[in-house]
Design a protein around this motif. Structure first.
Motif, PDB file in Angstrom:
ATOM      1  N   LEU A 132       0.864  -1.169   0.000  1.00  0.00           N
ATOM      2  CA  LEU A 132       0.000   0.000   0.000  1.00  0.00           C
ATOM      3  C   LEU A 132       0.909   1.230   0.000  1.00  0.00           C
ATOM      4  CD1 LEU A 132      -3.257   0.212   1.987  1.00  0.00           C
ATOM      5  CD2 LEU A 132      -1.882   2.221   1.617  1.00  0.00           C
ATOM      6  N   SER A 133       1.077   1.815  -1.171  1.00  0.00           N
ATOM      7  CA  SER A 133       1.962   2.962  -1.324  1.00  0.00           C
ATOM      8  C   SER A 133       1.209   4.224  -0.941  1.00  0.00           C
ATOM      9  CB  SER A 133       2.452   3.055  -2.770  1.00  0.00           C
ATOM     10  OG  SER A 133       3.301   4.162  -2.923  1.00  0.00           O
ATOM     11  N   ILE A 134       1.705   4.897   0.097  1.00  0.00           N
ATOM     12  CA  ILE A 134       0.998   6.039   0.678  1.00  0.00           C
ATOM     13  C   ILE A 134       1.800   7.320   0.477  1.00  0.00           C
ATOM     14  CG2 ILE A 134       0.295   7.053   2.873  1.00  0.00           C
ATOM     15  CD1 ILE A 134      -0.733   4.532   3.742  1.00  0.00           C
ATOM     16  N   ASP A 135       1.088   8.382   0.072  1.00  0.00           N
ATOM     17  CA  ASP A 135       1.735   9.687   0.026  1.00  0.00           C
ATOM     18  C   ASP A 135       1.399  10.428   1.320  1.00  0.00           C
ATOM     19  OD1 ASP A 135      -0.856  10.692  -0.336  1.00  0.00           O
ATOM     20  OD2 ASP A 135      -0.581  11.142  -2.457  1.00  0.00           O
ATOM     21  N   THR A 136       1.478  11.736   1.322  1.00  0.00           N
ATOM     22  CA  THR A 136       1.263  12.489   2.565  1.00  0.00           C
ATOM     23  C   THR A 136      -0.177  12.963   2.746  1.00  0.00           C
ATOM     24  OG1 THR A 136       1.954  14.526   1.462  1.00  0.00           O
ATOM     25  CG2 THR A 136       3.650  13.297   2.678  1.00  0.00           C
ATOM     26  N   ASP A 137      -1.052  12.669   1.805  1.00  0.00           N
ATOM     27  CA  ASP A 137      -2.435  13.124   1.874  1.00  0.00           C
ATOM     28  C   ASP A 137      -3.267  12.179   2.747  1.00  0.00           C
ATOM     29  OD1 ASP A 137      -5.368  13.107   0.739  1.00  0.00           O
ATOM     30  OD2 ASP A 137      -4.495  15.057   0.221  1.00  0.00           O
ATOM     31  N   VAL A 138      -3.779  12.676   3.844  1.00  0.00           N
ATOM     32  CA  VAL A 138      -4.532  11.854   4.799  1.00  0.00           C
ATOM     33  C   VAL A 138      -5.830  11.332   4.184  1.00  0.00           C
ATOM     34  CG1 VAL A 138      -5.678  11.827   7.054  1.00  0.00           C
ATOM     35  CG2 VAL A 138      -3.495  13.012   6.789  1.00  0.00           C
TER      36      VAL A 138
ATOM     37  N   ASN B  14      -0.780  -9.812   4.696  1.00  0.00           N
ATOM     38  CA  ASN B  14       0.232  -8.879   5.192  1.00  0.00           C
ATOM     39  C   ASN B  14       0.129  -7.603   4.372  1.00  0.00           C
ATOM     40  OD1 ASN B  14       1.409 -10.686   7.046  1.00  0.00           O
ATOM     41  ND2 ASN B  14       2.646 -11.590   5.422  1.00  0.00           N
ATOM     42  N   VAL B  15       0.124  -6.471   5.063  1.00  0.00           N
ATOM     43  CA  VAL B  15       0.067  -5.180   4.376  1.00  0.00           C
ATOM     44  C   VAL B  15       1.340  -4.414   4.704  1.00  0.00           C
ATOM     45  CG1 VAL B  15      -1.171  -3.000   4.109  1.00  0.00           C
ATOM     46  CG2 VAL B  15      -2.452  -5.111   4.508  1.00  0.00           C
ATOM     47  N   VAL B  16       2.031  -3.978   3.663  1.00  0.00           N
ATOM     48  CA  VAL B  16       3.209  -3.142   3.836  1.00  0.00           C
ATOM     49  C   VAL B  16       2.811  -1.727   3.441  1.00  0.00           C
ATOM     50  CG1 VAL B  16       5.583  -2.693   3.117  1.00  0.00           C
ATOM     51  CG2 VAL B  16       4.771  -5.061   3.357  1.00  0.00           C
ATOM     52  N   LEU B  17       2.780  -0.821   4.421  1.00  0.00           N
ATOM     53  CA  LEU B  17       2.542   0.598   4.151  1.00  0.00           C
ATOM     54  C   LEU B  17       3.877   1.182   3.741  1.00  0.00           C
ATOM     55  CD1 LEU B  17       0.330   1.617   7.213  1.00  0.00           C
ATOM     56  CD2 LEU B  17      -0.401   0.877   4.944  1.00  0.00           C
ATOM     57  N   TYR B  18       3.914   1.749   2.558  1.00  0.00           N
ATOM     58  CA  TYR B  18       5.188   2.168   1.967  1.00  0.00           C
ATOM     59  C   TYR B  18       5.130   3.621   1.520  1.00  0.00           C
ATOM     60  CZ  TYR B  18       9.304   1.759  -1.086  1.00  0.00           C
ATOM     61  OH  TYR B  18      10.536   1.920  -1.676  1.00  0.00           O
ATOM     62  N   HIS B  19       6.111   4.397   1.975  1.00  0.00           N
ATOM     63  CA  HIS B  19       6.190   5.798   1.572  1.00  0.00           C
ATOM     64  C   HIS B  19       7.559   6.064   0.960  1.00  0.00           C
ATOM     65  CE1 HIS B  19       5.402  10.074   1.486  1.00  0.00           C
ATOM     66  NE2 HIS B  19       6.616  10.253   1.950  1.00  0.00           N
ATOM     67  N   VAL B  20       7.543   6.766  -0.172  1.00  0.00           N
ATOM     68  CA  VAL B  20       8.785   7.160  -0.831  1.00  0.00           C
ATOM     69  C   VAL B  20       8.975   8.648  -0.624  1.00  0.00           C
ATOM     70  CG1 VAL B  20      10.092   7.249  -2.987  1.00  0.00           C
ATOM     71  CG2 VAL B  20       8.499   5.350  -2.571  1.00  0.00           C
TER      72      VAL B  20
ATOM     73  N   LEU C  28      -2.554   1.940  -4.819  1.00  0.00           N
ATOM     74  CA  LEU C  28      -2.137   3.317  -5.067  1.00  0.00           C
ATOM     75  C   LEU C  28      -3.328   4.255  -4.913  1.00  0.00           C
ATOM     76  CD1 LEU C  28      -0.183   2.703  -8.387  1.00  0.00           C
ATOM     77  CD2 LEU C  28       0.825   3.044  -6.130  1.00  0.00           C
ATOM     78  N   ALA C  29      -3.032   5.492  -4.597  1.00  0.00           N
ATOM     79  CA  ALA C  29      -4.070   6.521  -4.539  1.00  0.00           C
ATOM     80  C   ALA C  29      -3.841   7.485  -5.686  1.00  0.00           C
ATOM     81  CB  ALA C  29      -4.024   7.262  -3.209  1.00  0.00           C
ATOM     82  N   GLY C  30      -4.821   7.594  -6.529  1.00  0.00           N
ATOM     83  CA  GLY C  30      -4.725   8.527  -7.639  1.00  0.00           C
ATOM     84  C   GLY C  30      -5.305   9.861  -7.255  1.00  0.00           C
ATOM     85  N   ARG C  31      -5.004  10.844  -8.035  1.00  0.00           N
ATOM     86  CA  ARG C  31      -5.610  12.157  -7.841  1.00  0.00           C
ATOM     87  C   ARG C  31      -5.881  12.732  -9.212  1.00  0.00           C
ATOM     88  NH1 ARG C  31      -0.273  14.985  -5.432  1.00  0.00           N
ATOM     89  NH2 ARG C  31       0.997  14.739  -7.274  1.00  0.00           N
ATOM     90  N   LYS C  32      -6.874  13.565  -9.255  1.00  0.00           N
ATOM     91  CA  LYS C  32      -7.260  14.140 -10.535  1.00  0.00           C
ATOM     92  C   LYS C  32      -6.240  15.188 -10.945  1.00  0.00           C
ATOM     93  CE  LYS C  32     -12.090  13.153 -10.098  1.00  0.00           C
ATOM     94  NZ  LYS C  32     -13.442  13.623 -10.203  1.00  0.00           N
ATOM     95  N   ARG C  33      -5.800  15.067 -12.203  1.00  0.00           N
ATOM     96  CA  ARG C  33      -4.874  16.044 -12.779  1.00  0.00           C
ATOM     97  C   ARG C  33      -5.338  16.347 -14.189  1.00  0.00           C
ATOM     98  NH1 ARG C  33       1.288  14.323 -11.791  1.00  0.00           N
ATOM     99  NH2 ARG C  33       1.630  16.331 -10.841  1.00  0.00           N
ATOM    100  N   SER C  34      -5.050  17.537 -14.609  1.00  0.00           N
ATOM    101  CA  SER C  34      -5.389  17.905 -15.982  1.00  0.00           C
ATOM    102  C   SER C  34      -4.432  17.185 -16.933  1.00  0.00           C
ATOM    103  CB  SER C  34      -5.232  19.419 -16.167  1.00  0.00           C
ATOM    104  OG  SER C  34      -3.864  19.762 -16.113  1.00  0.00           O
ATOM    105  N   PRO C  35      -4.824  17.029 -18.192  1.00  0.00           N
ATOM    106  CA  PRO C  35      -3.916  16.427 -19.157  1.00  0.00           C
ATOM    107  C   PRO C  35      -2.581  17.174 -19.241  1.00  0.00           C
ATOM    108  CG  PRO C  35      -6.125  16.516 -20.061  1.00  0.00           C
ATOM    109  CD  PRO C  35      -6.149  17.278 -18.758  1.00  0.00           C
ATOM    110  N   THR C  36      -2.622  18.502 -19.133  1.00  0.00           N
ATOM    111  CA  THR C  36      -1.392  19.291 -19.154  1.00  0.00           C
ATOM    112  C   THR C  36      -0.537  18.983 -17.936  1.00  0.00           C
ATOM    113  OG1 THR C  36      -2.542  21.058 -20.325  1.00  0.00           O
ATOM    114  CG2 THR C  36      -0.451  21.626 -19.276  1.00  0.00           C
ATOM    115  N   GLY C  37      -1.166  18.864 -16.774  1.00  0.00           N
ATOM    116  CA  GLY C  37      -0.443  18.534 -15.550  1.00  0.00           C
ATOM    117  C   GLY C  37       0.240  17.181 -15.645  1.00  0.00           C
TER     118      GLY C  37
END
Length: 130
Positions: free
Chosen positions: A6-12, A33-39, A96-105
């Motif tokens: 479970l790859s986690i960023d900083t967004d709660v 088994n769940v591995v919480l992983y932050h890069v 993974l957690a996705g987030r909405k981004r514009s095509p340009t972004g």
């Protein structure tokens, strides 16, 4: 035994959504088994994934449901590190957690989520949160 990375960023909010997504799966918590992983972006000796609110929240929610949790971290290229960690632990699923981004972004900044999906031969569970 099922292993989930479970790859986690900083967004709660995204971390909560990822945890809830796993909780909703029809899997045996005692057999998972769940591995919480932050890069981290930069190599900082004082960096500690356990100190991140997003990691703490996901860990709390998943442990409450009976999942066995391990917290792991690295620094550098997120896509490469996520794929390497999945290989190292022989993950059955990458969350993974996705987030909405514009095509340009996406074109300008790339997308770790998109790159992992395209480069991985493992099942990828994608949770999107507003």
């Amino acid at each position: 035994m099922t292993t989930i990375l479970l790859s986690i960023d900083t967004d709660v909010a995204r971390a909560k959504a990822q945890a809830e997504s796993l909780i909703s799966l029809p899997i045996e918590t005692a057999e998972t088994n769940v591995v919480l992983y932050h890069v981290f972006r930069a190599d900082d000796e004082g960096a500690d994934a356990n100190a991140l609110k997003s990691v703490a929240e996901a860990k709390r929610r998943l442990e409450k449901e009976g999942f066995d949790i391990e917290v792991s971290q690295s620094s550098g290229d997120a896509t490469r590190n996520i794929l390497e960690k999945a290989e190292e632990i022989d993950a059955d699923i990458i969350s993974l957690a996705g987030r909405k981004r514009s095509p340009t972004g996406k074109a300008l900044f790339g997308s770790v989520t998109q790159n992992v999906i395209l480069k991985s031969d493992r099942t990828v569970l994608l949770e999107t949160a507003e």
